[in-house]
Design a protein around this motif. Structure first.
Motif, PDB file in Angstrom:
ATOM      1  N   ALA A 150       0.888  -1.076   0.026  1.00 18.24           N
ATOM      2  CA  ALA A 150      -0.173  -0.081   0.048  1.00 18.24           C
ATOM      3  C   ALA A 150       0.831   1.238  -0.064  1.00 18.24           C
ATOM      4  O   ALA A 150       0.477   2.199  -0.700  1.00 18.24           O
ATOM      5  CB  ALA A 150      -0.980  -0.063   1.067  1.00 18.24           C
ATOM      6  N   ARG A 151       1.986   1.308   0.726  1.00 17.66           N
ATOM      7  CA  ARG A 151       2.782   2.386   0.873  1.00 17.66           C
ATOM      8  C   ARG A 151       3.448   2.506  -0.592  1.00 17.66           C
ATOM      9  O   ARG A 151       3.431   3.605  -1.046  1.00 17.66           O
ATOM     10  CB  ARG A 151       3.694   2.222   1.901  1.00 17.66           C
ATOM     11  CG  ARG A 151       4.486   3.463   2.102  1.00 17.66           C
ATOM     12  CD  ARG A 151       5.445   3.406   3.246  1.00 17.66           C
ATOM     13  NE  ARG A 151       6.475   4.811   3.095  1.00 17.66           N
ATOM     14  CZ  ARG A 151       7.321   5.061   3.983  1.00 17.66           C
ATOM     15  NH1 ARG A 151       7.434   4.071   4.922  1.00 17.66           N
ATOM     16  NH2 ARG A 151       7.915   6.184   3.977  1.00 17.66           N
ATOM     17  N   ALA A 152       4.088   1.674  -1.088  1.00 14.97           N
ATOM     18  CA  ALA A 152       4.478   1.742  -2.462  1.00 14.97           C
ATOM     19  C   ALA A 152       3.694   2.187  -3.511  1.00 14.97           C
ATOM     20  O   ALA A 152       4.016   3.202  -4.194  1.00 14.97           O
ATOM     21  CB  ALA A 152       5.139   0.259  -2.907  1.00 14.97           C
ATOM     22  N   GLU A 153       2.355   1.724  -3.270  1.00 14.81           N
ATOM     23  CA  GLU A 153       1.258   2.395  -4.235  1.00 14.81           C
ATOM     24  C   GLU A 153       1.026   3.614  -4.151  1.00 14.81           C
ATOM     25  O   GLU A 153       1.081   4.715  -5.167  1.00 14.81           O
ATOM     26  CB  GLU A 153       0.182   1.344  -4.294  1.00 14.81           C
ATOM     27  CG  GLU A 153      -0.933   1.798  -5.445  1.00 14.81           C
ATOM     28  CD  GLU A 153      -1.924   0.644  -5.242  1.00 14.81           C
ATOM     29  OE1 GLU A 153      -3.074   0.962  -5.401  1.00 14.81           O
ATOM     30  OE2 GLU A 153      -1.842  -0.528  -5.110  1.00 14.81           O
ATOM     31  N   ALA A 154       1.122   4.041  -2.931  1.00 17.81           N
ATOM     32  CA  ALA A 154       0.733   5.473  -2.611  1.00 17.81           C
ATOM     33  C   ALA A 154       1.829   6.426  -3.070  1.00 17.81           C
ATOM     34  O   ALA A 154       1.633   7.576  -3.298  1.00 17.81           O
ATOM     35  CB  ALA A 154       0.652   5.583  -0.968  1.00 17.81           C
ATOM     36  N   GLU A 155       3.021   5.903  -2.747  1.00 18.13           N
ATOM     37  CA  GLU A 155       4.390   6.749  -3.193  1.00 18.13           C
ATOM     38  C   GLU A 155       4.281   6.954  -4.726  1.00 18.13           C
ATOM     39  O   GLU A 155       4.627   7.934  -5.131  1.00 18.13           O
ATOM     40  CB  GLU A 155       5.578   5.808  -2.834  1.00 18.13           C
ATOM     41  CG  GLU A 155       5.837   6.215  -1.085  1.00 18.13           C
ATOM     42  CD  GLU A 155       7.049   5.591  -0.465  1.00 18.13           C
ATOM     43  OE1 GLU A 155       7.572   4.647  -1.310  1.00 18.13           O
ATOM     44  OE2 GLU A 155       7.013   5.763   0.610  1.00 18.13           O
TER      45      GLU A 155
END
Length: 125
Positions: free
Chosen positions: A52-57
């Motif tokens: 989720a963090r990678a996608e958000a970034e």
């Protein structure tokens, strides 16, 4: 008969010593299985949070490129807010120094950004 008495004594001794050990082993085994399941679940949660963090970034990077080199502090504040929110994903998320720093920049750039103030509060919660 005398032999029956010896057999009963051995049976009592067995029940008094061996059965508690078997129960203790079974309880320890059950506890081990529970902890193993918790670790597997925690690993799944951490993997999902990292994804989720990678996608958000990636989304934030796209937004930043669309904004270009804007000198608008409100745009930059929102980008810092989004980066700070992304930094809260993961096992160390809420209290991470990275998240706090990014969110602090966001509220410094735009003090009216309520979401950033709330996110800072969540970091300390």
């Amino acid at each position: 008969s005398r032999c029956d008495g010896i057999g009963e004594q051995k049976a009592r001794k067995f029940h008094a010593t061996i059965l508690p050990l078997i129960r203790a082993f079974c309880e320890a085994h059950d506890e081990m299985r529970i902890r193993w399941a918790e670790r597997v679940e925690q690993a799944r949660v951490e993997d999902a949070a990292a994804a989720a963090r990678a996608e958000a970034e990636a989304v934030i990077a796209s937004a930043a490129s669309l904004a270009g080199q804007s000198k608008d502090s409100a745009v930059e504040a929102r980008l810092q807010y989004l980066r700070g929110k992304a930094a809260t994903c993961g096992p160390d998320g809420r209290g991470s120094a990275e998240a706090e720093q990014l969110l602090a920049v966001a509220v410094k750039l735009d003090p009216s950004l309520d979401g950033a103030w709330n996110a800072i509060g969540e970091c300390y919660w």
